[in-house]
Design a protein around this motif. Sequence first.
Motif, PDB file in Angstrom:
ATOM      1  N   ARG A 519       0.850  -1.215   0.000  1.00 34.00           N
ATOM      2  CA  ARG A 519       0.000   0.000   0.000  1.00 34.00           C
ATOM      3  C   ARG A 519       0.878   1.256   0.000  1.00 34.00           C
ATOM      4  O   ARG A 519       0.587   2.231  -0.682  1.00 34.00           O
ATOM      5  CB  ARG A 519      -0.933  -0.002   1.213  1.00 34.00           C
ATOM      6  CG  ARG A 519      -2.021  -1.072   1.132  1.00 34.00           C
ATOM      7  CD  ARG A 519      -3.135  -0.801   2.126  1.00 34.00           C
ATOM      8  NE  ARG A 519      -2.670  -0.885   3.508  1.00 34.00           N
ATOM      9  CZ  ARG A 519      -2.844  -1.939   4.301  1.00 34.00           C
ATOM     10  NH1 ARG A 519      -3.476  -3.001   3.842  1.00 34.00           N
ATOM     11  NH2 ARG A 519      -2.390  -1.932   5.531  1.00 34.00           N
ATOM     12  N   ALA A 520       1.972   1.175   0.768  1.00 36.56           N
ATOM     13  CA  ALA A 520       2.872   2.336   0.848  1.00 36.56           C
ATOM     14  C   ALA A 520       3.433   2.673  -0.528  1.00 36.56           C
ATOM     15  O   ALA A 520       3.590   3.847  -0.880  1.00 36.56           O
ATOM     16  CB  ALA A 520       3.998   2.045   1.832  1.00 36.56           C
ATOM     17  N   GLN A 521       3.696   1.638  -1.323  1.00 36.06           N
ATOM     18  CA  GLN A 521       4.271   1.875  -2.654  1.00 36.06           C
ATOM     19  C   GLN A 521       3.273   2.595  -3.568  1.00 36.06           C
ATOM     20  O   GLN A 521       3.637   3.527  -4.285  1.00 36.06           O
ATOM     21  CB  GLN A 521       4.667   0.532  -3.256  1.00 36.06           C
ATOM     22  CG  GLN A 521       5.794   0.691  -4.237  1.00 36.06           C
ATOM     23  CD  GLN A 521       6.114  -0.617  -4.933  1.00 36.06           C
ATOM     24  OE1 GLN A 521       5.702  -1.698  -4.485  1.00 36.06           O
ATOM     25  NE2 GLN A 521       6.834  -0.510  -6.009  1.00 36.06           N
ATOM     26  N   VAL A 522       2.013   2.152  -3.514  1.00 37.73           N
ATOM     27  CA  VAL A 522       0.996   2.825  -4.350  1.00 37.73           C
ATOM     28  C   VAL A 522       0.851   4.276  -3.902  1.00 37.73           C
ATOM     29  O   VAL A 522       0.792   5.198  -4.725  1.00 37.73           O
ATOM     30  CB  VAL A 522      -0.381   2.098  -4.240  1.00 37.73           C
ATOM     31  CG1 VAL A 522      -1.404   2.794  -5.135  1.00 37.73           C
ATOM     32  CG2 VAL A 522      -0.248   0.634  -4.602  1.00 37.73           C
ATOM     33  N   TYR A 523       0.833   4.466  -2.595  1.00 34.19           N
ATOM     34  CA  TYR A 523       0.678   5.844  -2.089  1.00 34.19           C
ATOM     35  C   TYR A 523       1.869   6.710  -2.486  1.00 34.19           C
ATOM     36  O   TYR A 523       1.724   7.905  -2.707  1.00 34.19           O
ATOM     37  CB  TYR A 523       0.471   5.846  -0.580  1.00 34.19           C
ATOM     38  CG  TYR A 523      -0.964   5.604  -0.177  1.00 34.19           C
ATOM     39  CD1 TYR A 523      -2.021   6.260  -0.830  1.00 34.19           C
ATOM     40  CD2 TYR A 523      -1.292   4.737   0.859  1.00 34.19           C
ATOM     41  CE1 TYR A 523      -3.332   6.042  -0.467  1.00 34.19           C
ATOM     42  CE2 TYR A 523      -2.616   4.519   1.227  1.00 34.19           C
ATOM     43  CZ  TYR A 523      -3.626   5.170   0.563  1.00 34.19           C
ATOM     44  OH  TYR A 523      -4.933   4.973   0.919  1.00 34.19           O
ATOM     45  N   GLU A 524       3.031   6.105  -2.570  1.00 36.46           N
ATOM     46  CA  GLU A 524       4.220   6.869  -2.982  1.00 36.46           C
ATOM     47  C   GLU A 524       3.999   7.454  -4.372  1.00 36.46           C
ATOM     48  O   GLU A 524       4.326   8.615  -4.645  1.00 36.46           O
ATOM     49  CB  GLU A 524       5.427   5.906  -2.971  1.00 36.46           C
ATOM     50  CG  GLU A 524       6.779   6.563  -3.023  1.00 36.46           C
ATOM     51  CD  GLU A 524       7.044   7.551  -1.891  1.00 36.46           C
ATOM     52  OE1 GLU A 524       6.851   7.182  -0.719  1.00 36.46           O
ATOM     53  OE2 GLU A 524       7.417   8.705  -2.213  1.00 36.46           O
TER      54      GLU A 524
END
Length: 562
Positions: A519-524
């Motif tokens: 999820r953190a990667q998509v938000y990045e």
Amino acid sequence: MIKHYTIGIDYGTESGRAVLVDLANGEEVAEHVTPYIHGVIDQHLPAGGVVLEREWALQHPRDYIDVLEQSVPAVLKEAGVDPSQVIGIGIDFTACTMLPVDEDGEPLCFQAGFANRPHAWVKLWKHHAAQDEADEINRIGAEREEAFLQRYGGKYSSEWMMAKIWQVFNEDRDMFDEADAFLEGTDWVTAQLTGTIVRNSCTAGYKAMWHKQDGYPDDAFFEALHPDLRRLTATKLRGEIRAPGEAAGSLTKEMAERTGLLPGIAVAVGNVDAHVSVPATGVVTPGKLVMAMGTSICHLVLAEEEKEVEGMCGVVEDGIVPGYYGYEAGQSAVGDIFAWFMEHGLTSDLVDEAKQKNRPIHALLEEKAAAYQPGETGLLALDWWNGNRSTLVDTNLSGIIIGMTLQTKSEEIYRTLLEATAFGTKKIVEAFTKAGVEVNELVACGGLPQKNNLLMQIFADVTNLEIKVAASKQTPALGAAMYASVAAGEAAGGYSTIFAAAEKMARVQEKSYKPNAERAQVYEEIYKEYSKLHDYFGRGENDVMKTLRSVRDKAKGGTVLA
Ligand SMILES: Nc1ncnc2c1ncn2[C@@H]1O[C@H](COP(=O)(O)OP(=O)(O)O)[C@@H](O)[C@H]1O
Ligand SMILES: O=C(CO)[C@@H](O)[C@@H](O)COP(=O)(O)O
């Protein structure tokens, strides 16, 4: 062994909350909330009649006294402790929440002849009608290369003391002249308890340009604002300034009778809700960013050095705990954006469903919004519903949602607003780390972490940082009680330092929110787009938000921006 207690009172935006705390372990033995009868005054003055302009937000000082008279006896009664066991009292407040007072320290708005004068009232922290004054302070401050500007991240906010005082001066010279002093709400209420006015270094430093070594800016700076303001700090801002942890005095006989406490107990120097929360979450060392999450968010972190951080609200030596530079940044609206959505963004089918299921709408929306993955809504928002406090420091910016289609649902917008506030926090974390102020972990307190799990998980995923949550439900009030124990001192049964008090009285919950790597990667990815919008609309490339505001004000016959 006799148990000792202190009382902490947190003066929030809508209510005041008192807790009675056991000094041995920080247990909150009793708590009581007194809602402000007049709430936030943003439409017309209490006695009717006078209609307020846009961006105004006032309060009634009588409401603050009600909290003392109702919540203090209530916690004493609920706890069933003997008043002789209560060794101190301390308060914290929203800030900059300020008021003009006469020679006796009485608010000008209490005088019958001034009750219909808006500038006689308390200006609440979110009173945003002094932006023109703030802009001028920034222009003149920059021209004169005033040192204070760097300590406010390069820009002084319209929410702070000098902008608000200058607005009074510009718009109601009589009220300015009538004012013997301008006080922070926290100092005024503390003075009601002790009978003497003592200012606190936290609000003086973060809101009123005061510096531990240099004091206030020179008279020449104020003279450059207006010749008649030359002596402002020596006159209407005069008074002794004491640091958090010191006593402001002791409880008067009259206030003891009105509260049920014993006269003579220690009254701590006034403090600010966000700042006092830091030791109450157990944070007394650098690297941990405390987020006081409610209607707005205040971000606070300690460091060993003074650095220049873009758009921070302020850095003050000893401003949060002694021995460290305390940094503050913030978002002017967070919970308030969700409140706006509840009032204006809900579809009738959602309201019906919540009724049918007998569930709070927030809970239903949270559940529906949680079913989406990051990016799945196709939406992105800028969280500037109440302007941008950090890092752009501009109350004339406004909100935006991009990506709406005929298929967009209420819960998708809701999720997008939660995400936008998390992106706003990520910008602030970035500004700190870029300037060399370390942030390795987030610690949340305030009302929001208890209300919305999804919001907290989104914050963890967006920032890619673990978030611990304060164990106390009334963190600021606990912090105020801790500072009261330090003001009372070890000999009276309290603590010698805030570090000692924090060790015994503060803690975080076992549960924390850990970021999820995917999820953190998509938000990045989405954050890159947020940053583009942030710079495009916020750094002057496209001033459409300000143009629209100007056109709106013209259409309504209000103030037009220069
Ligand atoms: N379930 C919820 N999810 C998200 N926000 C909420 C929820 N319930 C209330 N809020 C928001 O929380 C804010 C109040 O936060 P709180 O910390 O209690 O108050 P304050 O900031 O005045 O100290 C309001 O702005 C309200 O809209
Ligand atoms: O600005 C500060 C502190 O500096 C706060 O008092 C202000 O944002 C009010 O916060 P809440 O209403 O508690 O969210």
